[in-house]
Scaffold this motif. Structure first.
Motif, mmCIF file in Angstrom:
data_model
loop_
_atom_site.group_PDB
_atom_site.id
_atom_site.type_symbol
_atom_site.label_atom_id
_atom_site.label_comp_id
_atom_site.label_asym_id
_atom_site.label_seq_id
_atom_site.Cartn_x
_atom_site.Cartn_y
_atom_site.Cartn_z
ATOM 1 N N SER A 248 19.860 -7.258 23.778
ATOM 2 C CA SER A 248 20.687 -6.399 22.918
ATOM 3 C C SER A 248 21.577 -7.205 21.979
ATOM 4 O O SER A 248 21.766 -6.810 20.822
ATOM 5 N N GLU B 228 16.310 0.217 17.109
ATOM 6 C CA GLU B 228 15.706 -0.158 18.391
ATOM 7 C C GLU B 228 15.823 0.939 19.439
ATOM 8 O O GLU B 228 15.294 0.785 20.531
ATOM 9 N N SER B 229 16.573 2.005 19.136
ATOM 10 C CA SER B 229 16.834 2.937 20.231
ATOM 11 C C SER B 229 15.639 3.835 20.476
ATOM 12 O O SER B 229 14.743 3.957 19.670
ATOM 13 N N GLY C 245 24.197 -5.086 29.812
ATOM 14 C CA GLY C 245 22.857 -4.592 29.478
ATOM 15 C C GLY C 245 22.479 -3.418 30.362
ATOM 16 O O GLY C 245 22.282 -2.298 29.894
ATOM 17 N N LEU D 53 17.993 2.469 25.108
ATOM 18 C CA LEU D 53 16.660 1.921 24.846
ATOM 19 C C LEU D 53 15.553 2.499 25.713
ATOM 20 O O LEU D 53 14.374 2.319 25.417
ATOM 21 N N THR E 197 19.375 -8.475 19.293
ATOM 22 C CA THR E 197 18.958 -7.349 18.439
ATOM 23 C C THR E 197 20.027 -7.167 17.359
ATOM 24 O O THR E 197 19.742 -7.008 16.171
ATOM 25 N N TRP F 215 27.174 1.136 22.683
ATOM 26 C CA TRP F 215 25.880 0.508 22.365
ATOM 27 C C TRP F 215 24.893 1.445 21.689
ATOM 28 O O TRP F 215 24.006 1.003 20.958
ATOM 29 N N LEU G 226 22.466 -0.002 18.638
ATOM 30 C CA LEU G 226 21.023 -0.207 18.796
ATOM 31 C C LEU G 226 20.234 0.792 17.965
ATOM 32 O O LEU G 226 19.161 0.483 17.455
ATOM 33 N N GLY H 299 16.810 -4.253 26.685
ATOM 34 C CA GLY H 299 18.038 -3.702 27.271
ATOM 35 C C GLY H 299 18.896 -4.733 27.971
ATOM 36 O O GLY H 299 20.012 -4.433 28.374
ATOM 37 N N ALA I 86 23.858 -1.152 27.494
ATOM 38 C CA ALA I 86 22.845 -1.035 26.432
ATOM 39 C C ALA I 86 21.590 -0.280 26.850
ATOM 40 O O ALA I 86 21.007 0.464 26.048
#
Ligand code: ASP
Length: 325
Positions: free
Chosen positions: A166, A323-324, A95, A103, A169, A314, A318, A161, A99
């Motif tokens: 993630s 979600e990004s 994360g 985010l 998600t 990632w 995402l 994140g 990820a």
């Protein structure tokens, strides 16, 4: 003029000598491992197990400092900005170092540029788990229930994140679920609420869910790996349970701030390697379902390249899930 130059040269050599001596004696006081989540969660547990053995090799105590918040990015920022003297290192993961950059538009660290990789500590398969009395017995029923009750089912995660955030998600996007997402300071406290029934489900790392699954305090719907875990032989893989596209596993790794001297880095990597070769330490991690990195995956160079690949991997996942940043 010459005298000034001489003075400077002397001062520089004195500094260099001090630097070398400093590294040779390192460490002369306790080290801190920043864990960017609450105590008792997966990152914390792995840091404590690995740190305990590393402290024997290094001859100094390893103090765990939990700096939770913002999906692990608060503690990771602290880790990046710590003095690069080998006395503050951190446990990052998929994360914080994979990820999160997708985010957070204002992320204050770069997972690849701002750290010196020490090495991978443990891989952790992801499981989809639900509270004990969740009205679904199988993954198929779980998915059907989520789809029939948009907004009414609560999913717990460790902040935007984080690994739990993630990976769930990804799950929610794949199955088209729209749960209410509840952020915690780590999946340690989130697990307490899952056991207490205040939240309905989460996606979490095996080391944090294994005891509760074995003890029947929560339900495991599936493990998102190609093969079942030897520690949880009754839990089906996502493929067996009808969701083959959902395959994801997390990793945890130690990092030092950028600029930490090479000889200090070598001592840290050596201590981590010794911990991962120690039978008692291995057993503690394996009993929790963790997957240990192979020898060739234990080098700082491997981790450095891996982090870059993970950040790149990632981003589209995402982004695709909407979600990004
Ligand atoms: N590592 C977990 C996550 O990212 C959180 C934790 O360690 O508590 O979901």
């Amino acid at each position: 003029m010459q005298r000034t130059l001489f003075a400077i040269v002397t001062a520089v050599s004195a500094l260099l000598a001090a630097g070398t001596g400093y590294a040779q004696n390192y460490p002369t006081r306790p080290l801190t491992i920043i864990v960017p989540f609450a105590a008792g969660g997966p990152t914390d547990v792995i840091a404590r197990i690995v740190g305990e053995n590393m402290s024997k090799t290094l001859g100094q105590q390893m103090i765990i400092e939990n700096v939770a918040g913002a999906g692990g990015t608060t503690g990771t920022t602290r880790g990046a900005q710590a003095a690069p003297d080998g006395y503050t290192i951190m446990m990052g993961h998929m994360g914080t170092h994979g990820a999160a950059p997708a985010l957070y538009a204002q992320l204050k660290y770069d997972p690849a540029r701002d750290f010196e990789p020490i090495g991978l500590a443990a891989g952790t398969p992801i499981l989809i788990v639900g509270k004990k009395n969740f009205p679904a017995a199988t993954l198929k029923e779980f998915i059907a229930y989520l789809l029939a009750n948009p907004g009414k089912v609560n999913e717990a995660h460790a902040g935007i994140g984080s690994v739990s955030h993630s990976t769930c998600t990804m799950l929610n996007y794949q199955i088209g679920a729209k749960p209410t997402r509840v952020a915690y300071r780590g999946t340690g406290p989130a697990m307490n609420d899952l056991v207490g029934g205040q939240v309905d489900y989460m996606c979490d790392q095996i080391v944090n869910v294994i005891e509760q699954i074995k003890g029947g305090q929560i339900k495991a719907y599936a493990i998102a790996t190609t093969a079942r875990s030897p520690e949880l032989p009754d839990v089906p893989t996502t493929k067996e349970a009808g969701l083959p596209a959902y395959e994801v596993s997390a990793w945890n790794a130690l990092f030092a701030p950028k600029g930490t001297p090479k000889d200090i880095m070598a001592k840290l990597t050596d201590a981590l390697g010794k911990a991962l070769a120690d039978n008692a330490t291995r057993k503690r991690l394996l009993d929790l379902g963790a997957v240990l990195p192979a020898k060739q995956e234990q080098t700082p160079a491997y981790l450095g390249e891996f982090v870059k690949k993970e950040v790149a991997r990632w981003q589209p996942i995402l982004k695709g899930a909407g979600e990004s940043k």
